[in-house]
Motif scaffolding. Structure first.
Motif, PDB file in Angstrom:
ATOM      1  N   LYS A  28       0.838  -1.187   0.000  1.00 17.52           N
ATOM      2  CA  LYS A  28       0.000   0.000   0.000  1.00 17.52           C
ATOM      3  C   LYS A  28       0.879   1.246   0.000  1.00 17.52           C
ATOM      4  O   LYS A  28       1.891   1.308   0.678  1.00 17.52           O
ATOM      5  CB  LYS A  28      -0.900   0.015   1.227  1.00 17.52           C
ATOM      6  N   VAL A  29       0.499   2.219  -0.776  1.00 16.95           N
ATOM      7  CA  VAL A  29       1.224   3.490  -0.828  1.00 16.95           C
ATOM      8  C   VAL A  29       0.356   4.550  -0.155  1.00 16.95           C
ATOM      9  O   VAL A  29      -0.763   4.797  -0.595  1.00 16.95           O
ATOM     10  CB  VAL A  29       1.526   3.893  -2.289  1.00 16.95           C
TER      11      VAL A  29
ATOM     12  N   VAL B  18      -2.281   3.036  -7.672  1.00 17.95           N
ATOM     13  CA  VAL B  18      -2.055   4.092  -8.655  1.00 17.95           C
ATOM     14  C   VAL B  18      -2.722   5.388  -8.211  1.00 17.95           C
ATOM     15  O   VAL B  18      -2.173   6.479  -8.388  1.00 17.95           O
ATOM     16  CB  VAL B  18      -2.564   3.656 -10.038  1.00 17.95           C
ATOM     17  N   GLU B  19      -3.896   5.287  -7.607  1.00 13.85           N
ATOM     18  CA  GLU B  19      -4.585   6.500  -7.161  1.00 13.85           C
ATOM     19  C   GLU B  19      -3.780   7.248  -6.115  1.00 13.85           C
ATOM     20  O   GLU B  19      -3.735   8.482  -6.103  1.00 13.85           O
ATOM     21  CB  GLU B  19      -5.961   6.139  -6.605  1.00 13.85           C
ATOM     22  N   ALA B  20      -3.088   6.519  -5.230  1.00 16.80           N
ATOM     23  CA  ALA B  20      -2.250   7.169  -4.226  1.00 16.80           C
ATOM     24  C   ALA B  20      -1.103   7.930  -4.877  1.00 16.80           C
ATOM     25  O   ALA B  20      -0.724   9.020  -4.419  1.00 16.80           O
ATOM     26  CB  ALA B  20      -1.708   6.123  -3.256  1.00 16.80           C
ATOM     27  N   LEU B  21      -0.565   7.384  -5.948  1.00 16.12           N
ATOM     28  CA  LEU B  21       0.522   8.066  -6.653  1.00 16.12           C
ATOM     29  C   LEU B  21       0.032   9.307  -7.389  1.00 16.12           C
ATOM     30  O   LEU B  21       0.776  10.276  -7.559  1.00 16.12           O
ATOM     31  CB  LEU B  21       1.180   7.106  -7.649  1.00 16.12           C
ATOM     32  N   SER B  22      -1.220   9.277  -7.820  1.00 16.79           N
ATOM     33  CA  SER B  22      -1.735  10.378  -8.636  1.00 16.79           C
ATOM     34  C   SER B  22      -2.302  11.523  -7.809  1.00 16.79           C
ATOM     35  O   SER B  22      -2.674  12.564  -8.368  1.00 16.79           O
ATOM     36  CB  SER B  22      -2.819   9.855  -9.585  1.00 16.79           C
TER      37      SER B  22
ATOM     38  N   SER C 188      -7.116   6.763 -12.989  1.00 14.90           N
ATOM     39  CA  SER C 188      -6.139   7.647 -12.351  1.00 14.90           C
ATOM     40  C   SER C 188      -4.760   7.516 -12.992  1.00 14.90           C
ATOM     41  O   SER C 188      -3.907   8.391 -12.814  1.00 14.90           O
ATOM     42  CB  SER C 188      -6.045   7.332 -10.856  1.00 14.90           C
ATOM     43  N   LEU C 189      -4.545   6.444 -13.751  1.00 17.03           N
ATOM     44  CA  LEU C 189      -3.254   6.269 -14.411  1.00 17.03           C
ATOM     45  C   LEU C 189      -3.001   7.395 -15.404  1.00 17.03           C
ATOM     46  O   LEU C 189      -1.868   7.852 -15.570  1.00 17.03           O
ATOM     47  CB  LEU C 189      -3.244   4.912 -15.121  1.00 17.03           C
ATOM     48  N   TRP C 190      -4.064   7.866 -16.048  1.00 13.88           N
ATOM     49  CA  TRP C 190      -3.907   8.886 -17.092  1.00 13.88           C
ATOM     50  C   TRP C 190      -3.744  10.287 -16.498  1.00 13.88           C
ATOM     51  O   TRP C 190      -3.540  11.251 -17.228  1.00 13.88           O
ATOM     52  CB  TRP C 190      -5.100   8.851 -18.046  1.00 13.88           C
ATOM     53  N   LEU C 191      -3.815  10.388 -15.135  1.00 12.51           N
ATOM     54  CA  LEU C 191      -3.578  11.652 -14.460  1.00 12.51           C
ATOM     55  C   LEU C 191      -2.099  11.893 -14.189  1.00 12.51           C
ATOM     56  O   LEU C 191      -1.705  13.008 -13.820  1.00 12.51           O
ATOM     57  CB  LEU C 191      -4.350  11.709 -13.139  1.00 12.51           C
ATOM     58  N   LEU C 192      -1.282  10.850 -14.356  1.00 12.69           N
ATOM     59  CA  LEU C 192       0.162  10.990 -14.127  1.00 12.69           C
ATOM     60  C   LEU C 192       0.790  11.582 -15.383  1.00 12.69           C
ATOM     61  O   LEU C 192       1.523  10.929 -16.130  1.00 12.69           O
ATOM     62  CB  LEU C 192       0.776   9.626 -13.788  1.00 12.69           C
ATOM     63  N   THR C 193       0.519  12.856 -15.593  1.00 10.72           N
ATOM     64  CA  THR C 193       0.830  13.492 -16.877  1.00 10.72           C
ATOM     65  C   THR C 193       2.318  13.715 -17.114  1.00 10.72           C
ATOM     66  O   THR C 193       2.710  14.074 -18.231  1.00 10.72           O
ATOM     67  CB  THR C 193       0.091  14.836 -16.980  1.00 10.72           C
ATOM     68  N   ASN C 194       3.145  13.529 -16.092  1.00  8.54           N
ATOM     69  CA  ASN C 194       4.590  13.680 -16.283  1.00  8.54           C
ATOM     70  C   ASN C 194       5.276  12.370 -16.655  1.00  8.54           C
ATOM     71  O   ASN C 194       6.494  12.330 -16.794  1.00  8.54           O
ATOM     72  CB  ASN C 194       5.243  14.254 -15.019  1.00  8.54           C
ATOM     73  N   LEU C 195       4.489  11.304 -16.754  1.00  5.94           N
ATOM     74  CA  LEU C 195       5.073  10.007 -17.065  1.00  5.94           C
ATOM     75  C   LEU C 195       5.830  10.032 -18.396  1.00  5.94           C
ATOM     76  O   LEU C 195       5.310  10.502 -19.403  1.00  5.94           O
ATOM     77  CB  LEU C 195       3.986   8.932 -17.128  1.00  5.94           C
TER      78      LEU C 195
END
Length: 872
Positions: free
Chosen positions: A201-202, A228-232, A256-263
């Protein structure tokens, strides 16, 4: 001082090679502020855990730790921020980068901390200014789950990859808010963790500075949405690299994966993600690498994929995607690798629009199913790219050989398999690129003859698959080829006698399914020392099998079936190459006995000698073959790739009465087929020790005796065929315990008695399984067993002994009667002549007659019952 062996385990503990770029040229700085006592004590404690027989830490004395070798302190605060073991132990020679702000010491395999306590962590935890901690390849077995106080308040890079954690990843790792790089790749696996291995868990907001996160090759399980949501949730969404490849993560890809726009790099391959790719994928405009291969993704390729203008790698291979391939692919002008191979049903047409702007394309992989995807390119079209690797399979590319391929003069790997080409192979292909080492043109309708000689790069060797075409002519000699398949063509004539000299580096040779004649050249056996796969089946080869096979130490597969080979089986073919797991000599004209040396093949799982003229008994030593004694408990099947070649494992076997070609699961097929020979004697009782055997066929021989009573111990057996022999006696009751059996044929023997019954036998064995055995009775046959018989056809009363006793009793009674008659007439004259004797005799006789009469009545009544004469 401790032993040197322990020194090799602990010397490079932690690999804390941290120093700033300015230190790389000038060495380690000293500090005017002096060393902090607490940190000096931590370093001395760290030193105590090390073994230093060469005195490389001899300078670690005194109070000013800032002047110790490999230690650097902040000029203002005096805090230790570098512990440089690279300088002390010269580990820069084994790794490290002069251009990196952190000098890495990659000494994989040289440190073993599996038996070391976690005291070192307490010491290192006292260095709050530490920037980077590298513990990769240290075989650390565990980390403390609770850490009361986390003092890594400056830690920016943490590498725990390639260890052996037997416990879950501790949660405190995700509380280090200063982390920018976290590498947990290959830190745990299902082999080291009992029970499920959930993804950690993050905690929200704790890793907002994180730029790189690698958790690949851990076999983490479960949904990834919360992770992934925790990362975003971080406002700056700093994450640039996310690698979760080779895990067991499930569910749909979270929005929420597509919210990590700096990837910049997103790698989620080799999981179990399903669902469709969202059109929101286009929001990752900084993305340079996208790898979602080997999942269960379905649906269309999103139109928005054309927005990923920086994308260099796009790998969606081996999913279940379908539909049209969007022309937006053509907008990815920086694309370096395009891999759409191995999807279920891509359809439509690939035109020049899809490819015209891909000027930097280096690798191209595309496939479909049943040619549902076609290429529509002009014959004079000139591609804007120069490919290194090209793989197109199961698409419609033909009927003509693509002339645009002629421009690809730096190609090293070309696959055009099952693409509908019905044309001659152009001459320019063989000289297209001096670097070609992989050429797969299989499953087309290619015509013409092959050139006599071609050279491939000697430092790699050629992998050539031209199988399943209409090529004619003779077998060519191509030096530097290591793997060659010309399977299922129209090649004719003899195999060149010098093939072993001209192609001595061959590892795999497949010439099966052609029109070849003549004998097997001895040069194959004498000169191809690296040969592991040999398939010459389904030809017209004749003569004896070469005798000397003892030089082929790497041989694993031998298939010479369906030819006209004669003579005996050479002992050397089974005596020396102990790596052989497949030996198929089926359908030849071989004579003699089965050599006992076959029992030395401990890795053998397929033995097919059927339909020859072999004689003699079945070797009892077959029971010693280890691979057939112990069932395989696991089977690792490597994931599919774009490089599928027909010379990889394959053989045709007759299993359950049907011809079947086995390929990728061949290692799981455990079979012995000795049918259609002249084998004599009994079936060895020892053969029931082969508990891993899946199929046993001994039919159409001259075997006698009974079926081994312990036949039921073959619990993995699925097919048993003992038909057309001279077997006698009852069917062993243990056969009813073979729960996996789905084919049984005992027909045309001399078996007798009651057929054992079980639900499994009733399902798989009908009347045809037992026909030709007149002594058998009971279901599923129509002739019922007598009520006086048990399950083995034996009388239920007192058996054969009782019948024998009845016959003996009857004979006694008959003999007594005859003796009585003879004796009577012998003394009759005396009785007539002398009156006194007559009176005395008849008086005595009357007394005896009364007793005998009573006994006769009793015995006759008993005899009638025994012989069934009495009415019921």
């Amino acid at each position: 001082m401790a032993s040197r062996n322990t020194f090799s385990q602990l010397l490079f503990i932690l690999f804390l090679c941290y120093h700033l770029q300015i230190l790389e040229a000038a060495g380690v700085n000293s500090s005017s502020a002096g060393c902090i006592k607490m940190e000096r004590e931590a370093l001395l404690k760290f030193k105590d855990d090390l073994i230093d027989p060469f005195g490389r830490l001899s300078s670690w004395v005194g109070k000013d730790c800032c002047n110790w070798a490999g230690v650097a302190c902040d000029n203002q605060t005096g805090n230790v921020y570098v512990l440089d073991l690279a300088t002390i132990y010269n580990c820069s020679q084994t790794g490290g980068s002069s251009t990196s702000p952190y000098s890495y010491c990659k000494l994989g395999g040289s440190v073993n901390l599996s038996k070391v306590s976690t005291n070192w962590l307490e010491a290192i935890n006292m260095l709050p200014s530490l920037l980077q901690l590298d513990m990769s390849f240290c075989e650390v077995s565990s980390l403390p789950q609770p850490l009361p106080v986390v003092n890594f308040t400056s830690l920016q890079a943490l590498d725990l990859s390639n260890n052996k954690f037997s416990s879950p990843i501790p949660q405190w790792l995700f509380n280090i808010s200063t982390l920018e790089q976290l590498n947990l790749a290959s830190s745990t696996s299902t082999f080291n963790v009992t029970g499920p291995n959930p993804i950690p868990k993050v905690l929200s907001g704790n890793l907002c500075k994180l730029r790189e996160l690698d958790m690949s090759f851990n076999y983490f399980e479960g949904e990834v949405t919360d992770f992934v949501e925790a990362l975003s949730r971080c406002s700056n969404r700093s994450l640039e690299t996310l690698d979760l490849t080779y895990n067991k993560l499930t569910g749909n890809l979270p929005d929420s994966l597509w919210l990590l726009t700096n990837l910049k790099s997103l790698k989620l391959s080799h999981n179990k993600f399903k669902g469709r790719l969202s059109d929101s994928l286009g929001s990752l405009r900084n993305l340079e690498e996208l790898d979602l291969s080997h999942n269960i993704l379905s649906g269309l390729l999103p139109m928005s994929i054309g927005n990923l203008s920086r994308l260099a790698v796009l790998d969606l291979s081996f999913n279940m995607m379908s539909g049209l391939i969007t022309e937006g692919i053509g907008q990815l002008t920086k694309l370096f690798i395009l891999n759409l191979y191995g999807n279920s049903n891509f359809q439509g047409v690939i035109t020049e629009i899809h490819l015209q702007n891909l000027t930097k394309l280096f690798d191209l992989y595309i496939s479909s199913v049943n040619k549902s995807l076609a290429f529509s390119l002009r014959q004079d079209w000139i591609p804007p790219f120069s490919l290194f690797d090209l793989a197109i399979s199961d698409c419609q590319l033909g009927p003509y050989f693509p002339t645009w391929l002629r421009t690809q003069n730096r190609s090293s790997q070309i696959t055009l398999s099952n693409v509908g080409i019905s044309d001659n192979i152009p001459d320019w292909l063989w000289t297209l690129s001096p670097g070609i080492y992989w050429l797969d043109l299989s499953h087309n309708q290619l015509r013409g003859k092959l050139p006599d000689s071609i050279r491939f790069p000697s430092f790699i060797g050629g992998w050539i698959d031209l199988g399943f075409n209409n090529l004619e002519g003779s077998i060519p000699l191509w030096p530097n080829v290591t793997n060659l398949s010309l399977r299922n063509n129209l090649l004719s004539g003899p195999i060149p006698s010098n093939i072993g000299h001209g192609m001595s580096v061959l590892q795999k040779l497949d010439l099966s399914g052609n029109l070849l004649n003549g004998s097997i050249p001895s040069s194959i056996i004498n000169n191809m020392r690296n040969l592991s796969f040999l398939d010459l089946s389904s030809n017209y080869l004749s003569g004896p099998i070469p005798r000397q096979w003892n030089g082929l130490k790497l041989l694993m597969t031998v298939d010479l079936s369906k030819n006209n080979l004669s003579g005996t089986i050479p002992q050397s073919i089974v005596a020396y190459p102990d790596s052989v797991y497949l030996l198929n000599l089926r359908a030849n004209k071989l004579t003699g006995t089965i050599p006992y040396q076959v029992c030395r093949l401990q890795n053998l799982n397929i033995l097919d000698l059927a339909h020859n003229n072999l004689s003699g008994p079945i070797p009892t030593c077959l029971a010693r073959i280890l691979r057939l004694r112990y069932p395989r408990r696991y089977f690792f099947q490597s994931p599919p790739t774009t490089r599928e070649a027909s010379f990889f494992e394959h053989t045709e076997l007759v299993i359950k009465g049907k011809k079947t070609e086995f390929t990728k699961i061949i290692i799981l097929v455990n079979t012995i087929d000795l049918s259609g020979n002249n084998l004599v004697g009994e079936i060895p009782e020892q053969i029931t020790n082969l508990s891993a055997l899946g199929s046993l066929n001994l039919s159409w021989n001259q075997l006698t005796g009974s079926i081994p009573g312990n036949i039921g111990s073959l619990q993995w057996l699925e097919a048993l065929d003992l038909s057309h022999n001279y077997l006698s006696g009852p069917i062993p009751p243990s056969i009813s315990s073979m729960t996996l059996l789905n084919l049984l044929n005992l027909s045309y023997n001399n078996l007798s008695g009651h057929i054992p019954s079980s639900n499994q036998l009733q399902t798989v064995a009908g009347p045809s399984s037992y026909e030709g055995n007149p002594g058998l009775c009971g279901p599923p046959l129509l002739n019922n067993c007598s009520s006086s018989s048990d399950g083995n056809g034996v009388s239920k009363d007192k058996g054969g002994d009782e019948d024998e006793e009845t016959s003996q009793t009857l004979w006694v009674y008959i003999s007594t009667a005859l003796g009585f008659v003879v004796g009577f007439w012998a003394v009759f004259g005396t009785l007539v002549v002398k009156k006194c004797v007559r009176h005395a005799y008849f008086k005595y006789l009357d007394e005896i007659a009364d007793k005998i009469a009573v006994q006769i009545v009793v015995n006759v009544a008993h005899l009638k019952r025994k012989m069934g004469f009495e009415r019921i």
